[in-house]
Design a protein around this motif. Structure first.
Motif, PDB file in Angstrom:
ATOM      1  N   GLU A  35      -8.612  -2.767   2.417  1.00 37.83           N
ATOM      2  CA  GLU A  35      -9.566  -1.262   2.711  1.00 37.83           C
ATOM      3  C   GLU A  35      -9.092  -0.556   3.628  1.00 37.83           C
ATOM      4  OE1 GLU A  35     -13.590  -2.306   3.937  1.00 37.83           O
ATOM      5  OE2 GLU A  35     -14.421  -2.646   1.835  1.00 37.83           O
ATOM      6  N   GLU A  36      -8.554  -0.928   4.924  1.00 39.53           N
ATOM      7  CA  GLU A  36      -7.748  -0.409   6.026  1.00 39.53           C
ATOM      8  C   GLU A  36      -6.651   0.291   5.542  1.00 39.53           C
ATOM      9  OE1 GLU A  36      -7.096  -3.204   8.987  1.00 39.53           O
ATOM     10  OE2 GLU A  36      -9.368  -3.334   9.680  1.00 39.53           O
ATOM     11  N   GLU A  37      -5.819  -0.167   4.549  1.00 35.47           N
ATOM     12  CA  GLU A  37      -4.794   0.286   3.903  1.00 35.47           C
ATOM     13  C   GLU A  37      -4.943   1.124   2.750  1.00 35.47           C
ATOM     14  OE1 GLU A  37      -1.866   0.297   5.531  1.00 35.47           O
ATOM     15  OE2 GLU A  37      -2.886  -1.040   6.936  1.00 35.47           O
TER      16      GLU A  37
ATOM     17  N   VAL B 221     -12.529 -12.512   3.312  1.00 35.22           N
ATOM     18  CA  VAL B 221     -12.955 -11.514   4.017  1.00 35.22           C
ATOM     19  C   VAL B 221     -12.122 -10.395   4.630  1.00 35.22           C
ATOM     20  CG1 VAL B 221     -14.823 -10.551   5.587  1.00 35.22           C
ATOM     21  CG2 VAL B 221     -15.356 -12.144   4.041  1.00 35.22           C
ATOM     22  N   GLY B 222     -11.123 -11.343   5.597  1.00 30.67           N
ATOM     23  CA  GLY B 222      -9.897 -10.578   6.124  1.00 30.67           C
ATOM     24  C   GLY B 222      -8.993 -10.104   5.227  1.00 30.67           C
ATOM     25  N   VAL B 223      -8.708 -10.457   4.084  1.00 31.32           N
ATOM     26  CA  VAL B 223      -7.910  -9.756   3.209  1.00 31.32           C
ATOM     27  C   VAL B 223      -8.560  -8.718   2.674  1.00 31.32           C
ATOM     28  CG1 VAL B 223      -6.746 -10.134   1.034  1.00 31.32           C
ATOM     29  CG2 VAL B 223      -6.544 -11.784   2.497  1.00 31.32           C
ATOM     30  N   LEU B 224      -9.948  -8.777   2.446  1.00 33.88           N
ATOM     31  CA  LEU B 224     -10.521  -7.510   1.705  1.00 33.88           C
ATOM     32  C   LEU B 224     -10.365  -6.442   2.820  1.00 33.88           C
ATOM     33  CD1 LEU B 224     -13.302  -9.088  -0.267  1.00 33.88           C
ATOM     34  CD2 LEU B 224     -11.584  -8.011  -1.077  1.00 33.88           C
TER      35      LEU B 224
ATOM     36  N   GLY C 186       0.921  -1.277  -0.141  1.00 32.90           N
ATOM     37  CA  GLY C 186       0.018   0.001   0.022  1.00 32.90           C
ATOM     38  C   GLY C 186       0.880   1.294  -0.144  1.00 32.90           C
ATOM     39  N   ARG C 187       2.022   1.274   0.823  1.00 36.59           N
ATOM     40  CA  ARG C 187       2.859   2.455   0.916  1.00 36.59           C
ATOM     41  C   ARG C 187       3.436   2.480  -0.454  1.00 36.59           C
ATOM     42  NH1 ARG C 187       3.744   0.416   5.889  1.00 36.59           N
ATOM     43  NH2 ARG C 187       6.067  -0.686   5.285  1.00 36.59           N
ATOM     44  N   GLY C 188       3.817   1.448  -1.271  1.00 32.99           N
ATOM     45  CA  GLY C 188       4.441   1.601  -2.607  1.00 32.99           C
ATOM     46  C   GLY C 188       3.459   2.102  -3.561  1.00 32.99           C
TER      47      GLY C 188
END
Length: 122
Positions: free
Chosen positions: A55-57, A48-51, A15-17
């Motif tokens: 989303e959080e990132e 669901v956990g991956v999604l 996500g930072r990338g």
């Protein structure tokens, strides 16, 4: 749990990338990822956990493909149901809500209940 922490750290780094990504295609280029979600009832909860982490990132998802429960999770997510809402559904849903054991020449499980479940969910 250590492997889950590694996955979360990898997603955060990804996500930072993306946030500092320069595509060279101009300002209108759309950055995001595609997901391939697999089958297996218990694995659906992991999807669901991956999604939720994506989303959080704030990592945008552009494409989703799936098979079996992965297709259900993908369809629900693409229809606008958030990962948090999917988590609540996953906590309540049981096999009996989406299938019924049966003996027929077509197999051991009937998916007639899934039609009602999907109509209610979507």
């Amino acid at each position: 749990m250590k492997s889950l922490d590694k996955i979360i750290r990898s997603v955060q780094a990804f996500g930072r990338g993306l946030s500092g990504h320069s595509s060279g295609l101009g300002q209108h280029a759309s950055v995001g990822i595609g997901l391939a979600l697999g089958g297996g009832f218990a694995r659906g909860i992991a999807h669901v956990g991956v999604l939720k982490v994506l989303e959080e990132e704030n990592i945008p998802i552009r494409y989703i493909a799936g098979t079996s429960v992965g297709a259900l999770i993908g369809a629900a997510y693409c229809s606008g149901i958030s990962a948090e809402e999917l988590e609540q559904v996953a906590a309540r849903v049981r096999f009996k809500h989406i299938a019924k054991w049966t003996l027929s020449r077509y197999g051991f499980a009937s998916n007639q209940r899934m039609i009602g479940f999907l109509n209610q969910l979507l």
